[in-house]
Design a protein around this motif. Structure first.
Motif, mmCIF file in Angstrom:
data_model
loop_
_atom_site.group_PDB
_atom_site.id
_atom_site.type_symbol
_atom_site.label_atom_id
_atom_site.label_comp_id
_atom_site.label_asym_id
_atom_site.label_seq_id
_atom_site.Cartn_x
_atom_site.Cartn_y
_atom_site.Cartn_z
ATOM 1 N N SER A 125 57.563 10.596 101.870
ATOM 2 C CA SER A 125 58.407 10.258 100.346
ATOM 3 C C SER A 125 59.611 11.152 100.195
ATOM 4 C CB SER A 125 57.417 9.905 99.245
ATOM 5 O OG SER A 125 56.655 9.007 99.695
ATOM 6 N N LYS A 126 59.319 12.432 100.340
ATOM 7 C CA LYS A 126 60.212 13.193 99.772
ATOM 8 C C LYS A 126 61.359 13.599 100.927
ATOM 9 C CE LYS A 126 59.978 18.085 97.764
ATOM 10 N NZ LYS A 126 60.318 17.331 96.302
ATOM 11 N N LEU A 129 63.794 10.674 100.237
ATOM 12 C CA LEU A 129 64.743 10.926 99.194
ATOM 13 C C LEU A 129 65.993 12.008 99.674
ATOM 14 C CD1 LEU A 129 62.312 11.225 95.862
ATOM 15 C CD2 LEU A 129 63.792 9.385 96.511
ATOM 16 N N LEU A 160 56.134 14.157 94.127
ATOM 17 C CA LEU A 160 57.279 13.368 93.445
ATOM 18 C C LEU A 160 56.952 13.267 91.818
ATOM 19 C CD1 LEU A 160 58.329 10.336 96.129
ATOM 20 C CD2 LEU A 160 58.997 12.893 95.803
ATOM 21 N N GLU A 164 60.472 9.290 90.745
ATOM 22 C CA GLU A 164 60.975 9.326 92.185
ATOM 23 C C GLU A 164 60.012 8.116 93.253
ATOM 24 O OE1 GLU A 164 62.655 13.897 92.543
ATOM 25 O OE2 GLU A 164 60.384 13.693 92.682
ATOM 26 N N GLN A 167 61.420 4.807 92.576
ATOM 27 C CA GLN A 167 62.447 4.768 93.613
ATOM 28 C C GLN A 167 62.305 4.631 94.905
ATOM 29 O OE1 GLN A 167 65.330 8.022 93.129
ATOM 30 N NE2 GLN A 167 66.530 7.500 94.861
ATOM 31 N N VAL A 168 61.154 5.633 95.433
ATOM 32 C CA VAL A 168 61.063 5.373 96.856
ATOM 33 C C VAL A 168 60.324 3.820 97.254
ATOM 34 C CG1 VAL A 168 59.125 6.076 98.810
ATOM 35 C CG2 VAL A 168 60.559 7.849 97.226
#
Length: 299
Positions: A125-126, A129, A160, A164, A167-168
């Protein structure tokens, strides 16, 4: 038929953590797993995570895809002949495209013995972004792995904020509206979620019309030619009429005037025919999107 799961995901996304946890859950249900693990290097570091009592085949230096597909077929054939297992898990290298990895799984020789439940993609996930920091080629592969998943793990959500995380999930859903998205840490996924995946293989006799499978993105179809022959020109004319979303085909096609079915392969618009000196089963595996709606030649 034996259920098969294909684990996909970018380098460092958490695939091996998911693998070890899924193996634990299978054993708790008294199911016997077997594993084919694909790694980019010459040393099998990740495979050390697999317990000694589990049938394991290692494909080093990323060879599960492309030119190494034949080696993978041999490993699967070996497992089917020599090992007692209920579920096969194939963990691909982080640099593998899902279509190429799925292609390596399918051989007309044993496609009717395997029930591919789906592609499970682990997405960091990070990294998602910050995907703009990747090179265009790497970013494209990262997004293709996500786009073709049947089940998508948005992993490392513990790194996150809540905003965030939202958003993901929203952006992943926009890229792949078909897949179920699960937010995870350490790649933990309930086995029941995997078991509920719809199988991606449709079996057909070439002289029987089947109803289209449910809306499915990347899937496969096994066609058996029964008492049918074609000229190469007829067959290639049918191939040319197929949509661009058909990525791969391989199998043995009965050609008029030729004793044994010929080996036929198709990839990215390119066709290859090779003579076969022993009589192989007249079967063709088709890999692509929405394969259930294709008209089969001869119908």
């Amino acid at each position: 038929m034996k259920d098969v799961y294909l684990f996909s995901g970018f380098l460092g996304s958490g695939k091996t953590s998911m693998l070890t946890d899924v193996i634990r859950q299978l054993k708790e249900k008294n199911l016997k797993p077997a594993v084919i693990m694909n790694e980019l290097g010459k040393l099998p570091f990740d495979s050390q995570a697999v317990e000694k009592d589990i049938p394991l085949k290692e494909m080093l230096e990323g060879c599960i895809c492309c030119s190494g597909a034949e080696k993978t077929e041999a490993q699967i054939q070996s497992l089917l002949l020599d090992s007692d297992f209920d579920v096969l898990i194939i963990e691909t290298t982080g640099a593998a495209h899902p279509v190429e990895a799925l292609d390596a799984v399918y051989s007309p020789l044993f496609a009717d013995k395997l029930n591919v439940k789906g592609i499970v993609t682990v997405a960091d996930s990070k990294l998602w972004l910050h995907r703009d920091t990747l090179t265009p080629q790497v970013r494209s592969l990262f997004m293709e792995q996500i786009r073709h998943a049947h089940l998508l793990l948005a992993n490392k959500t513990d790194l996150l904020t809540e905003a965030e995380q939202a958003q993901v999930v929203y952006e992943l859903q926009s890229l792949n509206p078909h897949a179920f998205i699960l937010q995870t840490t350490n790649g933990r996924v309930p086995l029941s979620l995997l078991e509920n995946l719809k199988a991606t293989t449709q079996m057909d006799k070439a002289d029987i019309v089947k109803a289209p499978i449910a809306s499915m993105q990347l899937g496969s179809r096994l066609v058996e030619f029964t008492d049918m022959e074609f000229t190469q020109e007829q067959f290639e004319e049918w191939v040319r009429a197929l949509p661009e979303t058909i990525y791969r085909m391989k199998g043995y096609v009965p050609i008029e005037g030729i004793k044994n079915p010929m080996l036929f392969q198709y990839a990215y618009g390119m066709v290859q025919w090779l003579p076969e000196y022993i009589k192989m089963p007249a079967k063709l595996v088709i890999i692509g999107e929405n394969v259930g709606t294709l008209p089969v030649i001869g119908i």
